[in-house]
Design an enzyme around this catalytic site. Structure first.
Site, PDB file in Angstrom:
ATOM      1  N   TYR A   1      16.205  28.926   8.438  1.00  0.00           N
ATOM      2  CA  TYR A   1      15.532  30.379   9.733  1.00  0.00           C
ATOM      3  C   TYR A   1      14.559  30.431  10.544  1.00  0.00           C
ATOM      4  CZ  TYR A   1      13.388  30.403   4.485  1.00  0.00           C
ATOM      5  OH  TYR A   1      12.555  30.612   3.417  1.00  0.00           O
TER       6      TYR A   1
ATOM      7  N   LYS B   1       0.701  -1.329  -0.232  1.00  0.00           N
ATOM      8  CA  LYS B   1       0.340   0.229   0.431  1.00  0.00           C
ATOM      9  C   LYS B   1       0.728   1.211  -0.059  1.00  0.00           C
ATOM     10  CE  LYS B   1      -0.844  -0.300   4.992  1.00  0.00           C
ATOM     11  NZ  LYS B   1      -0.832  -1.101   6.087  1.00  0.00           N
TER      12      LYS B   1
HETATM   13  C1  LIG Z   1      -0.211  -2.230   6.445  1.00  0.00           C
HETATM   14  C2  LIG Z   1      -0.886  -3.049   7.391  1.00  0.00           C
HETATM   15  C3  LIG Z   1      -0.147  -3.911   7.426  1.00  0.00           C
HETATM   16  C4  LIG Z   1       1.629  -4.399   7.658  1.00  0.00           C
HETATM   17  O1  LIG Z   1       1.875  -3.174   8.858  1.00  0.00           O
HETATM   18  P1  LIG Z   1       3.060  -3.301   8.940  1.00  0.00           P
HETATM   19  O2  LIG Z   1       3.594  -2.817  10.409  1.00  0.00           O
HETATM   20  O3  LIG Z   1       3.337  -2.009   7.465  1.00  0.00           O
HETATM   21  O4  LIG Z   1       3.772  -4.766   8.349  1.00  0.00           O
HETATM   22  C5  LIG Z   1      -0.441  -5.509   7.894  1.00  0.00           C
HETATM   23  N1  LIG Z   1      -1.623  -5.308   8.177  1.00  0.00           N
HETATM   24  C6  LIG Z   1      -3.019  -4.446   7.764  1.00  0.00           C
HETATM   25  C7  LIG Z   1      -4.542  -4.391   8.623  1.00  0.00           C
HETATM   26  C8  LIG Z   1      -2.764  -3.257   7.363  1.00  0.00           C
HETATM   27  O5  LIG Z   1      -3.180  -1.854   7.053  1.00  0.00           O
END
Ligand SMILES: *Cc1c(COP(=O)(O)O)cnc(C)c1O
Length: 370
Positions: free
Chosen positions: A263, A35
């Site tokens: 800044y 994702k």
């Molecule tokens: C993003 C996600 C993962 C992966 O999590 P990590 O901590 O990056 O391993 C697994 N399950 C769900 C439902 C997620 O949304």
């Protein structure tokens, strides 16, 4: 010559990390969580380079599922938030996607649908995160309804633990899941496969992943950051950074004692100092909240940032690298050897986590493959 900032992604590091996740998962399958554009690493690059090493992909958008199918990836794909409207369902059938069902509206849409092929589904159980999913008391009825549906090819029980990476760990959530799992088994007369393990759970509690037919869901470990950097750093866990964010010095300044930098003048030179100006800023995705002292490597040596990060530049202390001049290589995170700067350390300094740094990589940063 283009601006020197780039993100270099390493295929060998990705392969090292997925092998580690695979070893933890045992006989269970692996959803490679890709994702957010492969956690900022590039969806197609990540997916194609994991094709021979994962059993499926987990993501959020139909468009991204289409993108994977278009390049010929035929693996199962898990949609972590399921479908958002009943009209999406034909696309799930067409692409052979697995929706996560987490609310009553989705359930009803599925019940009222006529599909040309049944779908494998995941039922998300809320074991205490209180974000998505059915409470265990309700989920039993949900599973019974799904088990009767001709639109459903198979059911997997899924949960996501809120504190797998922290002191409390997976209890009492896992206990709730176990109770539910057994209740389902009592009702259906058979055990259903499970999907429980994100990176933290996979590394810390491999015994609960489940055997053949169950699936782990590793994300961050694939990209080489630690799921619990407060306990174990990525290197100790055997992970290698997939992304190296690098740039160069584009200017050098000599400060007299008492002169201020950047800044707001947040850093004041306590003595005469040489500082470097790096072509990287928050416009590239580097966190603006990273304070003076955030680790960074210049010409193969670790040093620190100075003052406030601006949109296109940040400043570094050249005291440990007196030889560094304009054009000297800079590693913002990633790298190797003496230029290794764990993304987890940069994130910690900026009050965030490596996940956010990776996801925030700006589109203006060219991504190249090592
Ligand atoms: C993003 C996600 C993962 C992966 O999590 P990590 O901590 O990056 O391993 C697994 N399950 C769900 C439902 C997620 O949304």
């Amino acid at each position: 010559m283009s601006r020197p900032i780039r993100a270099v992604v390493s295929t060998s590091a990705l392969h090292n990390n997925v092998a580690l996740a695979r070893a933890q998962a045992g006989a269970a399958g692996l959803w490679a969580v890709v994702k957010a554009h492969g956690y900022g690493h590039g969806l197609l690059w990540v997916a194609q380079n994991l094709a021979a090493h994962t059993d499926g992909y987990a993501l959020l958008e139909l468009e991204e599922a289409y993108a994977l199918r278009r390049v010929g990836l035929n693996h199962p794909i898990l949609l972590l938030e399921g479908f958002f409207a009943a009209r999406d369902l034909p696309h799930f059938v067409e692409l052979g996607l697995t929706p996560v069902l987490h609310n009553e509206a989705q359930l009803r849409a599925l019940e009222e649908s006529t599909l040309t092929q049944p779908l494998p589904v995941y039922v998300k159980v809320n074991t205490g995160m209180n974000r998505l999913g059915f409470l265990p008391a309700r989920a039993l009825e949900v599973v019974q309804r799904l088990a009767r549906l001709p639109q459903v090819a198979s059911i997997t029980l899924m949960s996501h633990f809120a504190e797998a990476d922290d002191v409390r760990g997976i209890e009492p959530a896992y206990g709730r899941f176990q109770q539910f799992h057994q209740a389902v088994q009592g009702q259906l007369g058979r055990a259903l496969p499970r999907s429980l393990a994100n990176s933290a759970t996979l590394l810390r509690y491999p015994q609960i992943v489940g055997g053949a037919g169950s699936w782990g869901r590793p994300g961050i470990v694939l990209y080489g950051a630690s799921p619990f950097p407060h306990w174990f750093d990525a290197k100790t866990l055997g992970l290698q950074p997939v992304m190296t964010l690098s740039s160069q010095l584009i200017a050098v300044q000599h400060l007299a004692p008492g002169e201020r930098v950047g800044y707001g003048g947040l850093f004041t030179a306590p003595e005469a100092m040489r500082i470097g100006i790096v072509a990287c800023g928050y416009g590239d995705g580097y966190p603006r909240h990273a304070p003076t002292g955030t680790p960074i490597a210049v010409a193969g040596k670790r040093t620190r940032t100075l003052g406030r990060v601006s949109m296109d530049m940040l400043m570094v202390d050249l005291t440990p690298v007196p030889e560094a001049d304009v054009g000297a290589p800079v590693v913002l995170w990633g790298g190797s050897g003496s230029a290794y700067v764990p993304a987890d350390e940069v994130a910690h300094s900026a009050g965030t986590i490596a996940y956010e740094l990776f996801c925030a990589l700006a589109p203006r940063v060219p991504v190249t493959v090592a």
